[in-house]
Design a protein around this motif. Structure first.
Motif, PDB file in Angstrom:
ATOM      1  N   GLN A 234       0.836  -1.200   0.000  1.00 12.46           N
ATOM      2  CA  GLN A 234       0.000   0.000   0.000  1.00 12.46           C
ATOM      3  C   GLN A 234       0.878   1.259   0.000  1.00 12.46           C
ATOM      4  O   GLN A 234       0.534   2.255  -0.619  1.00 12.46           O
ATOM      5  CB  GLN A 234      -0.924  -0.002   1.216  1.00 12.46           C
ATOM      6  CG  GLN A 234      -1.933   1.117   1.181  1.00 12.46           C
ATOM      7  CD  GLN A 234      -2.892   1.054   2.340  1.00 12.46           C
ATOM      8  OE1 GLN A 234      -2.737   0.261   3.257  1.00 12.46           O
ATOM      9  NE2 GLN A 234      -3.897   1.903   2.303  1.00 12.46           N
ATOM     10  N   PHE A 235       2.025   1.217   0.657  1.00 11.54           N
ATOM     11  CA  PHE A 235       2.942   2.358   0.665  1.00 11.54           C
ATOM     12  C   PHE A 235       3.443   2.655  -0.740  1.00 11.54           C
ATOM     13  O   PHE A 235       3.493   3.814  -1.163  1.00 11.54           O
ATOM     14  CB  PHE A 235       4.118   2.077   1.620  1.00 11.54           C
ATOM     15  CG  PHE A 235       5.148   3.167   1.584  1.00 11.54           C
ATOM     16  CD1 PHE A 235       6.335   3.011   0.886  1.00 11.54           C
ATOM     17  CD2 PHE A 235       4.916   4.380   2.225  1.00 11.54           C
ATOM     18  CE1 PHE A 235       7.264   4.036   0.833  1.00 11.54           C
ATOM     19  CE2 PHE A 235       5.848   5.399   2.174  1.00 11.54           C
ATOM     20  CZ  PHE A 235       7.034   5.222   1.477  1.00 11.54           C
TER      21      PHE A 235
ATOM     22  N   SER B 120       0.630   4.290  -2.719  1.00 12.15           N
ATOM     23  CA  SER B 120       0.441   5.670  -2.262  1.00 12.15           C
ATOM     24  C   SER B 120       1.580   6.567  -2.735  1.00 12.15           C
ATOM     25  O   SER B 120       1.358   7.710  -3.138  1.00 12.15           O
ATOM     26  CB  SER B 120       0.350   5.716  -0.731  1.00 12.15           C
ATOM     27  OG  SER B 120      -0.751   5.003  -0.270  1.00 12.15           O
TER      28      SER B 120
ATOM     29  N   GLY C 176       1.125   9.665  -5.204  1.00 13.10           N
ATOM     30  CA  GLY C 176       1.586  10.979  -4.749  1.00 13.10           C
ATOM     31  C   GLY C 176       2.544  11.641  -5.724  1.00 13.10           C
ATOM     32  O   GLY C 176       2.410  12.830  -6.034  1.00 13.10           O
TER      33      GLY C 176
END
Length: 115
Positions: free
Chosen positions: A2-3, A6, A10
């Motif tokens: 998930q990082f 993201s 971003g």
């Protein structure tokens, strides 16, 4: 996992925002008439044709670029002569009086006055 997702989202949003800001900055400087001598020059990747490095290989291309450069003014493009590294044009007023002599560089497409 998930990082990573993201992080990628971003970065993508950041790049999109930066491109949008450059386009707005260029339009802003055009709206305010900044650098109007250069008909569209704005110091970012979205500037107008003046700073766009492009080859000019024929008298017809040179005439097209000169006509576009002087669009909206009271002058017209006269005789164009091909030289070794550039095309030279006469800029005439409504009465066909010479008001300027300009060149367009064959390799860069940059226009400047020589008179």
């Amino acid at each position: 996992m998930q990082f990573k997702f993201s992080f990628i989202v971003g970065i993508s949003l950041l790049v999109a925002a930066m491109q949008s800001a450059d386009a707005l900055a260029c339009q802003s400087c055009m709206d305010q008439g900044w650098n109007s001598t250069y008909n569209g020059y704005c110091n970012n990747q979205n500037w107008g044709w003046y700073g766009a490095r492009k080859n000019v290989t024929s008298v017809e291309e040179a005439r097209r670029d000169f006509v576009e450069y002087y669009a909206g003014t009271d002058v017209k493009v006269g005789r164009i002569v091909e030289k070794a590294g550039y095309f030279e044009a006469e800029i005439l007023d409504k009465g066909n009086k010479l008001v300027d002599r300009v060149i367009i560089h064959k390799r860069s497409g940059r226009i400047r006055s020589i008179r």
